[in-house]
Design a protein around this motif. Structure first.
Motif, short mmCIF file in Angstrom:
data_model
loop_
_atom_site.label_atom_id
_atom_site.label_comp_id
_atom_site.label_asym_id
_atom_site.label_seq_id
_atom_site.Cartn_x
_atom_site.Cartn_y
_atom_site.Cartn_z
N ASN A 128 0.77 -1.27 0.05
CA ASN A 128 -0.11 0.21 -0.05
C ASN A 128 0.68 1.29 -0.07
O ASN A 128 0.57 2.31 0.30
N THR A 129 2.17 1.28 -0.49
CA THR A 129 2.91 2.51 -0.57
C THR A 129 2.06 3.76 -1.08
O THR A 129 1.53 3.33 -2.33
N SER A 130 2.40 4.74 -0.86
CA SER A 130 2.00 6.12 -1.38
C SER A 130 3.18 6.59 -2.40
O SER A 130 2.64 7.60 -2.89
N SER A 131 4.21 6.10 -2.13
CA SER A 131 5.23 7.00 -2.85
C SER A 131 6.36 6.00 -3.45
O SER A 131 7.33 6.51 -3.84
N LEU A 132 6.69 4.95 -2.49
CA LEU A 132 8.18 4.29 -2.84
C LEU A 132 7.88 3.59 -4.22
O LEU A 132 7.17 3.13 -4.71
N PRO A 133 9.09 3.63 -4.93
CA PRO A 133 9.17 2.84 -6.27
C PRO A 133 8.79 1.50 -6.17
O PRO A 133 9.33 0.94 -5.27
N ILE A 134 7.91 0.93 -6.98
CA ILE A 134 7.46 -0.31 -6.90
C ILE A 134 8.55 -1.28 -7.42
O ILE A 134 8.63 -2.26 -6.75
N ASP A 135 9.14 -0.89 -8.24
CA ASP A 135 10.52 -1.91 -8.76
C ASP A 135 11.45 -2.14 -7.56
O ASP A 135 11.94 -3.22 -7.33
N LYS A 136 11.84 -0.98 -6.80
CA LYS A 136 12.40 -1.19 -5.53
C LYS A 136 11.89 -2.17 -4.55
O LYS A 136 12.81 -2.87 -4.11
N LEU A 137 10.77 -2.09 -4.16
CA LEU A 137 10.09 -3.10 -3.41
C LEU A 137 9.90 -4.47 -3.93
O LEU A 137 10.03 -5.53 -3.20
N ALA A 138 10.06 -4.49 -5.10
CA ALA A 138 9.43 -5.89 -5.79
C ALA A 138 11.12 -6.56 -5.54
O ALA A 138 11.11 -7.89 -5.55
N ALA A 139 12.17 -5.69 -5.51
CA ALA A 139 13.27 -6.50 -5.21
C ALA A 139 13.35 -7.45 -4.04
O ALA A 139 14.21 -8.18 -3.71
N PHE A 147 3.83 -9.50 -7.28
CA PHE A 147 3.78 -8.43 -6.63
C PHE A 147 3.33 -7.38 -7.24
O PHE A 147 3.86 -7.05 -8.70
N LEU A 148 2.80 -6.44 -6.52
CA LEU A 148 2.36 -5.12 -7.31
C LEU A 148 1.71 -3.88 -6.14
O LEU A 148 1.88 -4.52 -5.01
N GLY A 149 1.94 -2.74 -6.57
CA GLY A 149 1.46 -1.69 -5.44
C GLY A 149 0.04 -1.55 -5.62
O GLY A 149 -0.71 -1.95 -6.80
N MET A 150 -0.67 -1.35 -4.51
CA MET A 150 -2.10 -1.13 -4.52
C MET A 150 -2.38 -0.02 -3.45
O MET A 150 -2.41 -0.23 -2.17
N HIS A 151 -2.24 1.30 -4.06
CA HIS A 151 -2.33 2.43 -3.23
C HIS A 151 -3.85 2.96 -2.97
O HIS A 151 -4.57 3.24 -3.82
N TRP A 152 -4.47 2.75 -1.76
CA TRP A 152 -5.53 3.14 -1.24
C TRP A 152 -5.21 4.48 -0.78
O TRP A 152 -4.24 5.05 -0.58
N PHE A 153 -6.49 5.16 -0.36
CA PHE A 153 -6.42 6.73 -0.11
C PHE A 153 -7.37 6.89 1.15
O PHE A 153 -8.38 6.07 1.50
N ASN A 154 -6.80 7.72 1.95
CA ASN A 154 -7.55 8.06 3.37
C ASN A 154 -8.90 8.80 3.14
O ASN A 154 -8.42 9.78 2.67
N PRO A 155 -9.94 8.47 3.77
CA PRO A 155 -10.20 7.46 4.56
C PRO A 155 -10.64 6.18 3.64
O PRO A 155 -11.35 6.50 2.47
N PRO A 156 -10.05 5.02 3.62
CA PRO A 156 -10.14 3.93 2.77
C PRO A 156 -11.69 3.30 2.60
O PRO A 156 -12.02 2.78 1.53
N GLU A 157 -12.21 3.50 3.66
CA GLU A 157 -13.79 2.97 3.83
C GLU A 157 -14.52 3.65 2.54
O GLU A 157 -15.48 3.24 1.95
N TRP A 158 -14.29 4.95 2.41
CA TRP A 158 -15.03 5.91 1.65
C TRP A 158 -14.23 6.28 0.46
O TRP A 158 -15.31 6.60 -0.47
N THR A 159 -13.36 6.26 0.22
CA THR A 159 -12.65 6.86 -0.99
C THR A 159 -12.53 5.79 -1.89
O THR A 159 -11.69 4.75 -1.88
N PRO A 160 -12.98 5.94 -2.93
CA PRO A 160 -13.33 4.96 -4.20
C PRO A 160 -12.03 4.38 -4.77
O PRO A 160 -11.87 3.39 -5.43
N GLY A 161 -11.18 5.54 -5.13
CA GLY A 161 -10.08 5.41 -6.04
C GLY A 161 -9.06 4.38 -5.35
O GLY A 161 -8.55 4.38 -4.22
N VAL A 162 -8.46 3.56 -6.09
CA VAL A 162 -7.12 2.68 -5.89
C VAL A 162 -6.21 2.85 -6.91
O VAL A 162 -6.71 2.40 -8.06
#
Length: 333
Positions: A128-139, A147-162
């Motif tokens: 759920n990273t909001s800024s870290l490079p996904i390729d760096k985390l994939a290492a 593996f992939l990034g899945m960036h949710w937004f606050n508050p996650p219960e109500w914010t639809p975008g991911v």
């Protein structure tokens, strides 16, 4: 509110979810998954912290029920979430591992490696990273294709975008499965490439940077700037993104405005060459039936009347909420 996941196609969509990290985001995502009828296991820094997280989740859901944001049944759904004692236990039978630990590479490195080692071969692993490079985390994972990034937004219960962010080695089928899963629980996924801030935060922080610059330049107070944003262009954003808004305004108008901005604020504000080229081709937006989008005559007419209906409905809704707020504060008009 989350939709109930349809499991008519067994094995296609995740059913057993492990959430690693029970902060604001992890807890809110756990609520979404539980209310969608999924089996959720929650893990925080220690077993004791995991148990406390269940208590905080129950309190969070009860508050939403009391505020009439959720039905009474949500309380029982939240009680189905289990706490784990360690990563191995949490991910042992997971179809989806959702990592939501703090944004520090050294923490994510150890957590993601342990998740990859313990999760079943067919499980997706998402950060759920909001800024870290996904390729760096994939290492940090051996089976990079899942593996992939899945960036949710606050508050996650109500914010639809991911934001769904594949690494260079993520299997395309995993990306599609993640998107289908998010759609099934009522979210609005968008697949974006890994870059600084991805898309949402890059645009959001560009706005915030300029808002601060306006304050520093003495143009307005923070309070006045907030009012300008929410009652002008921000009023449109629940319905349309920047490209379709530009199409409706006229891309030639945008070039003219950007010329004025560049004259007053510097070369960074000049209209990009790509925008000038579109305008030079006569693609001025909806008024010429072509801009960033293409339109038929019928589509243009429908777009504009639909826009007006949406804006009018939102204006009425905001007036209603404002009237309620005035009543609640004891003010009279």
């Amino acid at each position: 509110m989350s939709k109930i996941v349809n499991h008519s196609e067994p094995g296609r969509l995740p059913r057993n979810i492990a959430i690693i990290g029970a902060g604001t985001m992890g807890l809110g995502v756990a609520q979404c998954f539980a209310l969608a009828g999924l089996d959720v296991t929650l893990l925080d820094e220690t077993p004791e912290a995991s148990q406390r997280a269940l208590e905080r989740l129950a309190e969070r859901v009860q508050n939403h029920v009391d505020a009439k944001l959720l039905p009474d049944a949500a309380v029982e759904a939240a009680r189905t979430v289990r706490a784990a004692s360690d990563i191995a236990e949490a991910v042992a039978s997971a179809d989806l591992v959702f990592e939501a630990v703090p944004e520090r590479v050294e923490i994510k490195r150890d957590v993601l490696a342990a998740c990859d080692a313990g999760a079943p071969a067919g499980a997706m692993i998402a950060s759920n990273t909001s800024s870290l490079p996904i390729d760096k985390l994939a290492a940090f994972v051996e089976r990079k294709e899942r593996f992939l990034g899945m960036h949710w937004f606050n508050p996650p219960e109500w914010t639809p975008g991911v934001e769904v962010i594949p690494s260079a080695q993520t299997d395309a089928a995993v990306v599609e499965r993640a998107r289908e899963f998010l759609l099934a629980i009522g979210k609005k996924p968008a697949t974006v490439a890994s870059g600084p801030g991805f898309v949402a935060n890059r645009i959001q922080f560009a706005l915030f940077r300029e808002a601060l610059a306006c304050v520093e330049a003495g143009l307005a107070t923070p309070q006045e700037i907030d009012e300008v944003v929410r009652s002008s262009f921000g009023f449109r954003l629940p319905f349309y993104g920047p490209f379709q808004i530009a199409d409706m305004a006229g891309l030639d108008v945008y070039v003219n405005i950007m010329d004025v901005l560049a004259e007053g604020l510097g070369a960074d504000w000049e209209a990009p060459a790509a925008l000038r080229e579109i305008v030079s081709e006569g693609r001025l937006g909806s008024k010429t039936l072509a801009g960033f989008y293409d339109y038929s005559e019928a589509e243009r007419a429908a777009l504009l009347i639909d826009r007006d209906k949406r804006y009018a409905a939102l204006s009425r809704l905001l007036e209603e909420f404002s009237a309620r707020a005035d009543l609640g504060s004891g003010e009279s008009s």
